[in-house]
Design an enzyme around this catalytic site. Sequence first.
Site, mmCIF file in Angstrom:
data_model
loop_
_atom_site.group_PDB
_atom_site.id
_atom_site.type_symbol
_atom_site.label_atom_id
_atom_site.label_comp_id
_atom_site.label_asym_id
_atom_site.label_seq_id
_atom_site.Cartn_x
_atom_site.Cartn_y
_atom_site.Cartn_z
ATOM 1 N N TYR A 117 0.837 -1.201 0.000
ATOM 2 C CA TYR A 117 0.000 0.000 0.000
ATOM 3 C C TYR A 117 0.875 1.255 0.000
ATOM 4 C CZ TYR A 117 -3.907 -3.099 1.197
ATOM 5 O OH TYR A 117 -4.858 -4.080 1.190
ATOM 6 N N ASN A 140 -12.510 0.121 -5.790
ATOM 7 C CA ASN A 140 -12.198 -0.288 -7.162
ATOM 8 C C ASN A 140 -13.428 -0.871 -7.858
ATOM 9 O OD1 ASN A 140 -11.116 -1.272 -9.528
ATOM 10 N ND2 ASN A 140 -9.734 -2.734 -8.552
ATOM 11 N N CYS A 148 -6.514 -5.072 -7.827
ATOM 12 C CA CYS A 148 -6.339 -4.681 -6.428
ATOM 13 C C CYS A 148 -5.936 -5.873 -5.554
ATOM 14 C CB CYS A 148 -7.581 -3.983 -5.893
ATOM 15 S SG CYS A 148 -9.116 -4.870 -6.131
ATOM 16 N N HIS A 149 -6.137 -7.091 -6.044
ATOM 17 C CA HIS A 149 -5.683 -8.272 -5.287
ATOM 18 C C HIS A 149 -4.167 -8.323 -5.190
ATOM 19 C CE1 HIS A 149 -5.915 -9.575 -9.527
ATOM 20 N NE2 HIS A 149 -4.891 -10.385 -9.235
ATOM 21 N N GLU A 175 -2.025 -16.535 -10.056
ATOM 22 C CA GLU A 175 -0.909 -15.805 -10.657
ATOM 23 C C GLU A 175 0.450 -16.296 -10.175
ATOM 24 O OE1 GLU A 175 -1.459 -11.561 -10.474
ATOM 25 O OE2 GLU A 175 -3.474 -11.696 -11.305
#
Length: 183
Positions: A117, A140, A148-149, A175
């Site tokens: 962040y 979002n 945003c993950h 991912e």
Amino acid sequence: MNSDARCVEWSVVESDIGPLLLAATGQGLVNVVFHADEAVRERAVRALAARLGTEPAPAVPGRPGPLEEPIRQIESYFAGGLREFTLPLDWSLSSGFNRQVLRELAAGVPYGAVVGYGDLARRVGQPAAAQAVGAAMGSNPLPVVVPCHRVVESGGGLGGFGGGLETKRRLLALEGVLPQPLF
């Protein structure tokens, strides 16, 4: 703005993290909503109507429209074949600092990477705004596509997530950032 820019079309797509509601205008993808069961879907469509000033219509299967490519790319992402979304985005549901942070996130944090962040706050020239970055993530309108993950706590914690922490874990595992759940 072209004449269909305010025409809003929506559809629900099944994914590894549950049903996602996708909505698009003539300008691009405008909204992605997690856990899109019937009640969530109804609330999301009402909210879109109120925010965009037009009644969203369900997409007609088989008919070309603004959701054709977003659906294809979302399905490819969850199948492991897509690492970068190349969709036009309609940023109507975001503004100011939140939009600035979300655009930086979309452009600067690739598939398989994470950012803190505070790091994201520094990237947008507001080094003391880590909490505000968290608020931007919570607002979002385009999760998954605007990833945003991929924003985590500096100490290694997952941080919060509007779709729920299990959803965030699954996206990060997809991912390759986290191990896949054992069950």
